[in-house]
Design an enzyme around this catalytic site. Structure first.
Site, PDB file in Angstrom:
ATOM      1  CD  GLU A   7      -2.954  -0.848   2.380  1.00  0.00           C
ATOM      2  OE1 GLU A   7      -3.331   0.277   2.761  1.00  0.00           O
ATOM      3  OE2 GLU A   7      -3.236  -1.902   2.983  1.00  0.00           O
ATOM      4  CG  ASP A  80      -1.120  -1.548   5.605  1.00  0.00           C
ATOM      5  OD1 ASP A  80       0.031  -1.810   5.239  1.00  0.00           O
ATOM      6  OD2 ASP A  80      -1.518  -0.381   5.792  1.00  0.00           O
ATOM      7  CG  ASP A  82      -5.744  -3.184   8.179  1.00  0.00           C
ATOM      8  OD1 ASP A  82      -5.818  -3.414   6.951  1.00  0.00           O
ATOM      9  OD2 ASP A  82      -5.388  -2.091   8.632  1.00  0.00           O
ATOM     10  CD  GLU A  84      -9.192   1.109   5.040  1.00  0.00           C
ATOM     11  OE1 GLU A  84      -9.499   2.068   4.334  1.00  0.00           O
ATOM     12  OE2 GLU A  84      -8.953   1.197   6.260  1.00  0.00           O
ATOM     13  CE1 TYR A 297      -0.673  -1.692   9.443  1.00  0.00           C
ATOM     14  CE2 TYR A 297      -2.297  -2.806  10.822  1.00  0.00           C
ATOM     15  CZ  TYR A 297      -1.991  -2.008   9.729  1.00  0.00           C
ATOM     16  OH  TYR A 297      -2.996  -1.534   8.931  1.00  0.00           O
ATOM     17  NE  ARG A 299      -3.831   1.577   9.642  1.00  0.00           N
ATOM     18  CZ  ARG A 299      -2.871   2.371   9.147  1.00  0.00           C
ATOM     19  NH1 ARG A 299      -2.617   3.522   9.727  1.00  0.00           N
ATOM     20  NH2 ARG A 299      -2.178   2.012   8.084  1.00  0.00           N
ATOM     21  CG  HIS A 343      -2.209  -6.899  13.541  1.00  0.00           C
ATOM     22  ND1 HIS A 343      -2.771  -5.872  14.253  1.00  0.00           N
ATOM     23  CD2 HIS A 343      -2.902  -6.978  12.383  1.00  0.00           C
ATOM     24  CE1 HIS A 343      -3.758  -5.341  13.554  1.00  0.00           C
ATOM     25  NE2 HIS A 343      -3.858  -5.989  12.418  1.00  0.00           N
TER      26      HIS A 343
END
Length: 762
Positions: A7, A80, A82, A84, A297, A299, A343
């Protein structure tokens, strides 16, 4: 060659370094496919089927991606880790015709050689449940925003928007403000007796009880009555309670706690924290090593830590502090219900990279945040702090006083990290060092201490405390906290009052109207329950269309009721004698998002509007600049370019804008002037002097990834007051050195700094 799709462009260099030869990295720079902006794009009659399109500003990116993929022997999707990120990989897979059952998805929670190489060994198929959870969120948000926003526009003013999480968060801010507005302060008088023992050690004891009942003084008269009753009474130690208390170390950071501590301890806003954390995750330039990622990471709402990281921390603490600072078993922290445990918590990738060892490679915000993350993680794996605590009850007649003492026995984790505690209004307990006392001991009276105070309303939210409340109430998820809070300001629903958030009158109206017509959408518990259902979709326990359908059932009817009644918060149109030159109607003054303006009442048949000043006078529009054709052909689309006037003078532009955005300088900029400049204070890349037609400034060679600029010449060294970069500035008063941070007042003449350097060299 294998193509790895990520990303963020910021981590491209870092990932490439760990992949090695035979791999090429392509950054999508976020989503490339989404619901189109100007239509609902959700077929509510066809099981809420979304209509995805390539985003307008990503068409060139997609073209380049398809081209790069066509030349690759294989494509791996490393977006990423997650929901999204999974959805982005899913969209890319569709664009590149990657089979559904092909294990093309890889993920890593930290950008380290070990994590990246391990990810390459364990590709998997795209997780459809993760994608479905993200689809459900996107469709729900589109339905709410697209359907509710017109209600606000009709009944309050044009160009307003609503959002499923945004509007509920605004409700929290508005309700807190109304608590403050309706708060009625109550008078009270904290009362203390200053006493001393036989060794003249003074003790401040707070009044607690009268007889067996607790007492709180509410007036000066009550204070005077107490003093009369206490005068001449003996102060006797009636009870002593000694204990050893323990304080457990805090859990490692999750997204929300990192944002809270960054504001409370470092004074960093949500945007500053998010930006700095992203840079630390993607990688920073370290001399001799290139780009190196420093943290995992960012988030996450999980406090889980890998066994490898725990073992590294235990070894590091043992070597630096000793065995006593390590618990018998590794500390494990409970993750709250509903957390996405895909995570780990936010932690440093390697404890060998201490904050001090990389300080020179980081700007001040990156350094401060890295130090905070590093110390918090280290502390989370350390022993408890222990204290000697002593609570002493003192009797004077029928009145009881108390003082609490607390002294540190063993620092434990506090040797590294102190948790943030909001300042208490009254400290009646003391928590100070006390002398040895015995039951029955008489203490000598010294004086009374008291003052008038009033109870205070709850404090307004800060960005950090609002995020904390969102997390506690289950509103949103780590990736949504910052954009949700930020949009309240961009929409003018809230504003900053110092570090606090205050709703605007518009924000209050929006909340009141939405609660009036859509109480369920605005219900905090309902919004939290929806987040839980999204988690259940992710876990494979629910079908996403059924969750959306359950929400949408009856929603259209509520919209129709809201749009159909006559209730309105709009200011009525103000008639004028000004005649519309297009249709002859008398124009009216309306109120819009950007103030008052003249409009024809026959809208939408007649769309004539005029700007007016504060007195209602028409502001005549400036004549548009004359556009001249040139003899230059646009090399992108073949049209004849036109001459336009811009901020820095005339330039060539393609008339095919916005489809073709090609522009050219009429006069070539002077070449970059190479000077002896320090590295960029934000990213560490070389700086350059840029001379344009009407201005000169200094900028980073890493543009557009790094947008650092300075109108003054940056020089070597850091500000001794705030640690920011230094610049050299010349005015009519001479040349001097000053701090590049506008909020710092450090300034020194060039001569005095030269003298200091000479003295140091001597």
């Amino acid at each position: 060659m294998k193509l790895v799709v990520i990303e963020g462009i910021g981590k491209k260099e870092t990932v490439e370094k760990y992949l090695g030869a035979g791999y090429k990295v392509f950054a999508t720079k976020g989503h490339v496919v989404d619901l189109p902006e100007r239509s609902l794009a959700v077929n509510v009659k066809k099981n809420f089927e979304p209509k995805y399109v390539v985003m307008d500003d990503k068409k060139d990116t997609v073209k380049d991606l398809i081209s790069a993929a066509s030349k690759a022997e294989d494509v791996l999707l490393a977006t990423d880790p997650d929901r999204e990120g999974e959805a982005i990989s899913w969209h890319v897979a569709h664009l590149l015709d990657i089979p559904k059952d092909k294990p093309a998805r890889i993920e890593f929670n930290e950008i380290s050689k070990k994590a990246v190489q391990n990810a390459l060994k364990h590709p998997r198929v795209i997780d459809e449940s993760l994608v479905d959870a993200q689809q459900a969120r996107r469709v729900l948000d589109r339905l709410v925003g697209y359907k509710l926003s017109p209600v606000l526009c009709k009944k309050i003013q044009s160009k307003l928007s609503a959002g499923r999480v945004q509007s509920v968060t605004l409700r929290l801010v508005v309700e807190r403000e109304r608590e403050i507005e309706n708060f009625k302060p109550e008078e009270y008088w904290p009362f203390f007796a200053i006493l001393k023992n036989k060794d003249d050690f003074k003790i401040k004891a707070g009044l607690q009880t009268k007889g067996k009942n607790k007492i709180k003084l509410k007036s000066k008269q009550e204070v005077e009555d107490i003093i009369r009753q206490l005068d001449g009474k003996d102060y006797i130690v009636s009870n002593i309670k000694k204990s050893v208390t323990k304080s457990k170390p805090p859990a490692p950071f999750i997204t929300s706690t990192m944002q809270q501590d960054a504001l409370n301890k470092l004074g960093m806003s949500l945007k500053q924290t998010t930006s700095a954390a992203q840079a630390l995750y993607e990688g920073v330039d370290i001399p001799g090593e290139g780009k190196v990622a420093l943290i995992t990471y960012i988030r996450t709402d999980s406090t889980r830590v890998s066994a490898d990281a725990q073992n590294e921390a235990r070894k590091y603490v043992t070597e630096k502090y000793g065995d006593k600072y390590i618990p018998t078993k590794p500390n494990v922290y409970l993750t709250k219900k509903g957390a996405q445990d895909a995570h780990e918590a936010i932690r440093p990738i390697s404890l060998i990279r201490t904050p001090e060892s990389v300080k020179d490679a980081l700007n001040k915000y990156h350094y401060k945040l890295y130090k905070l993350i590093y110390e918090r993680f280290l502390a989370s794996q350390m022993s408890e702090a222990t204290y000697n605590s002593m609570s002493v009850d003192i009797t004077a007649g029928e009145y009881g006083f108390r003082v609490v003492g607390k002294t540190l026995l063993f620092p434990g984790y506090t040797a590294v990290y102190n948790t943030y505690n909001e300042e208490k209004e009254d400290d009646e307990s003391g928590n100070v060092k006390l002398p040895e006392l015995t039951v029955g001991e008489k203490l000598d009276f010294v004086e009374y201490k008291y003052e008038q105070k009033f109870t205070k309303p709850p404090a307004r939210f800060t960005e950090a405390s609002l995020v904390k409340t969102m997390e506690e109430k289950g509103i949103g998820r780590p990736a949504t906290y910052t954009p949700t809070v930020t949009i309240l300001f961009s929409r003018a629903y809230a504003e900053k009052d110092g570090k606090y958030i205050k709703p605007t009158e518009l924000g209050k109206e929006v909340v009141d109207l939405l609660i009036r017509y859509f109480p369920e959408v605005m219900d905090v518990k309902f919004t939290a329950k929806m987040e839980e259902e999204l988690d259940e979709i992710e876990d494979g326990g629910k079908v996403w269309q059924e969750v959306v359908g359950s929400f949408y059932n009856g929603f259209e009817e509520k919209i129709a009721i809201a749009m159909g009644d006559s209730f309105s918060l709009k200011e009525p149109d103000e008639p004028t004698d000004i005649v519309c030159e297009n249709c002859g109607a008398r124009m009216v003054i309306k109120s819009g998002r950007f103030g008052r303006f003249l409009a024809c009442p026959n809208y939408p048949k007649c769309k004539n509007t005029k700007n007016i000043d504060s007195n209602g006078n028409i502001i005549e529009p400036k004549a548009p600049p004359e556009i001249k054709e040139s003899d230059v052909k646009c090399e992108k689309c073949g049209r004849t370019m036109v001459i336009k006037q811009g901020k820095f003078g005339p330039f060539l532009a393609c008339p095919g804008y916005p489809k073709c955005k090609n522009i050219k300088n009429l006069k070539q900029d002077k070449p970059d002037v190479v000077e002896n400049l320090p590295p960029c204070p934000e990213c560490g890349k070389p700086l350059k002097k840029i001379v344009l037609q009407r201005s000169t400034f200094y900028g980073c060679t890493g543009y557009p990834e790094c947008k650092f600029t300075s109108s003054d010449k940056p020089i070597e060294g850091k500000c001794p007051e705030c640690g920011s970069f230094l610049v050299e500035k010349t005015t009519s008063a001479g040349t001097f050195i000053k701090c590049g941070n506008k909020n710092c007042s450090y300034k020194e003449s060039l001569k005095s700094q030269s003298d200091n350097l000479t003295a140091n060299n001597a």
